[in-house]
Design an enzyme around this catalytic site. Structure first.
Site, mmCIF file in Angstrom:
data_model
loop_
_atom_site.group_PDB
_atom_site.id
_atom_site.type_symbol
_atom_site.label_atom_id
_atom_site.label_comp_id
_atom_site.label_asym_id
_atom_site.label_seq_id
_atom_site.Cartn_x
_atom_site.Cartn_y
_atom_site.Cartn_z
ATOM 1 N N ALA A 247 36.513 42.137 28.234
ATOM 2 C CA ALA A 247 37.043 43.423 28.710
ATOM 3 C C ALA A 247 36.586 43.819 30.112
ATOM 4 O O ALA A 247 36.736 44.959 30.515
ATOM 5 C CB ALA A 247 36.731 44.554 27.718
ATOM 6 N N ALA A 248 36.073 42.855 30.895
ATOM 7 C CA ALA A 248 35.723 43.158 32.296
ATOM 8 C C ALA A 248 36.964 43.616 33.052
ATOM 9 O O ALA A 248 36.925 44.568 33.837
ATOM 10 C CB ALA A 248 35.110 41.935 32.971
ATOM 11 N N GLY A 249 38.064 42.909 32.798
ATOM 12 C CA GLY A 249 39.313 43.263 33.472
ATOM 13 C C GLY A 249 39.794 44.657 33.091
ATOM 14 O O GLY A 249 40.345 45.386 33.925
ATOM 15 N N ASP A 250 39.594 45.045 31.837
ATOM 16 C CA ASP A 250 39.994 46.386 31.404
ATOM 17 C C ASP A 250 39.123 47.446 32.063
ATOM 18 O O ASP A 250 39.607 48.516 32.460
ATOM 19 C CB ASP A 250 39.902 46.514 29.875
HETATM 20 P P1 ADP Z 1 39.344 39.411 32.983
HETATM 21 O O1 ADP Z 1 38.311 40.150 32.209
HETATM 22 O O2 ADP Z 1 40.682 40.043 32.942
HETATM 23 O O3 ADP Z 1 39.389 37.944 32.691
HETATM 24 P P2 ADP Z 1 37.732 38.937 35.334
HETATM 25 O O4 ADP Z 1 36.893 38.010 34.528
HETATM 26 O O5 ADP Z 1 38.256 38.433 36.638
HETATM 27 O O6 ADP Z 1 38.960 39.514 34.540
HETATM 28 O O7 ADP Z 1 36.835 40.244 35.608
HETATM 29 C C1 ADP Z 1 37.397 41.422 36.125
HETATM 30 C C2 ADP Z 1 36.512 41.986 37.192
HETATM 31 O O8 ADP Z 1 35.224 42.317 36.652
HETATM 32 C C3 ADP Z 1 36.241 41.031 38.351
HETATM 33 O O9 ADP Z 1 37.250 41.112 39.344
HETATM 34 C C4 ADP Z 1 34.893 41.536 38.850
HETATM 35 O O10 ADP Z 1 35.072 42.655 39.713
HETATM 36 C C5 ADP Z 1 34.206 42.015 37.567
HETATM 37 N N1 ADP Z 1 33.380 40.926 37.046
HETATM 38 C C6 ADP Z 1 33.719 39.998 36.117
HETATM 39 N N2 ADP Z 1 32.702 39.133 35.890
HETATM 40 C C7 ADP Z 1 31.694 39.515 36.708
HETATM 41 C C8 ADP Z 1 30.362 39.033 36.943
HETATM 42 N N3 ADP Z 1 29.866 37.966 36.313
HETATM 43 N N4 ADP Z 1 29.598 39.693 37.867
HETATM 44 C C9 ADP Z 1 30.078 40.784 38.526
HETATM 45 N N5 ADP Z 1 31.323 41.289 38.348
HETATM 46 C C10 ADP Z 1 32.121 40.668 37.450
#
Ligand code: ADP
Length: 300
Positions: A247-250
């Site tokens: 849920a990082a993207g969310d």
């Molecule tokens: P999703 O969750 O949709 O797969 P991502 O993995 O690209 O999308 O993560 C979404 C956003 O969260 C990234 O663009 C970044 O800003 C942040 N993010 C994700 N993983 C990390 C990390 N390991 N460290 C710092 N920020 C992160």
């Protein structure tokens, strides 16, 4: 101003196992838990925790999960007046995770699959006084298109998360002010892998061209690539120790919308999005991992 989310509401059911079963096999599980999820509901909780007045438009089932999901959103401060119970089961994700973190996931749309014209009609009312509409692809695409159209007609900024990856109807792109795929979703949309900086830039340019607005390609720990009228810019991630990237993207999309709702300009909204995404990966879970406004300000 408010953030409106039109999308999915799910109950995640997570079983932890030593190893995943093969077809026909039964294995003992080590633990089991339910947790509210669904990309729509996750983004709503992300925006609400960051202080944005947030309205959810969607459907839950007429089962025990439906009651829990609706109450859970309300407890997070999300306005659930436009969340209706529909006959049948709630949307669920049945997830098995093994000791190495490998998983299998079955998502059954349930009530989310019934989202349609009636919900778009309820969205029209929810859009009054709204700054941004958050869309994802876990409800039927014709409803997503109609929702985007309704927001555009009112001058509400449409933030389209093309997740999970699936082909998009051509008419949806120009309705998006900002499209926010991750690397896998961007590759699926443009038809080539994002296997380096040049490919990421090419994909971002291509997607921005289809929208006529901006494209933000989410690149995990590398941050995000922002493509707008001024060109392409890499925005680095906040350095954090990741424990669970669910849920990082969310969190990112919720952060973007909450910042716009707070009246911040795009550049500042992008920083909120990056910070929200970074904070979400420092904690396990989906909605439970979403940062508060105070936590976000501390990181910024
Ligand atoms: P999703 O969750 O949709 O797969 P991502 O993995 O690209 O999308 O993560 C979404 C956003 O969260 C990234 O663009 C970044 O800003 C942040 N993010 C994700 N993983 C990390 C990390 N390991 N460290 C710092 N920020 C992160």
């Amino acid at each position: 101003m408010a953030v409106v989310v039109f999308g999915s509401i799910n109950m995640d059911m997570v079983a932890r196992v030593a190893r995943l079963p093969r077809p026909g096999e039964t294995v003992p599980g080590e633990s089991f838990a339910t947790a509210p999820g669904g990309k729509g509901a996750n983004q709503a909780v992300a925006a609400a925790r960051l202080g944005a007045p947030t309205r959810m438009v969607g459907r839950v089932g007429d089962d025990v999960f439906g009651v829990a999901l609706r109450d859970g959103l309300a407890a997070e401060g999300v306005d659930t007046a436009a969340v209706v119970a529909t006959p049948g089961p709630s949307g669920v994700a049945a997830i098995s995770v093994d000791a190495a973190g490998e998983n299998t996931i079955v998502v059954v749309p349930g009530a989310n699959g019934a989202v349609g014209a009636e919900d778009v009609a309820r969205l029209e009312a929810a859009l009054v006084g709204a700054r941004a509409l958050l869309l994802q692809l876990e409800v039927p695409l014709p409803a997503v298109v109609a929702a985007a159209r309704a927001a555009r007609a009112r001058g509400v900024t449409v933030i389209l998360d093309p997740a999970p990856a699936r082909p998009l109807p051509a008419e949806l792109y120009p309705l998006a002010d900002i499209i926010t795929p991750n690397a896998i979703e961007a590759a699926a949309l443009v038809g080539f892998p994002l296997d380096g900086e040049a490919a990421a830039r090419r994909a971002g340019r291509e997607l921005r061209g289809r929208t006529g607005g901006a494209a933000i390609v989410k690149l995990g720990a590398r941050g995000a690539l922002v493509c707008d009228a001024t060109g392409e810019t890499f925005a680095p991630a906040f350095p954090v120790t990741a424990v669970d990237t669910v849920a990082a993207g969310d969190a990112f999309n919720g952060g973007l919308a909450a910042a716009l709702c707070a009246g911040l300009p795009f550049a500042q909204a992008l920083r909120w999005a990056l910070a929200a995404g970074a904070l979400a990966v420092t904690r396990p879970g989906a909605q439970t991992a979403m940062p508060t406004h105070a936590e976000l300000l501390a990181l910024l």
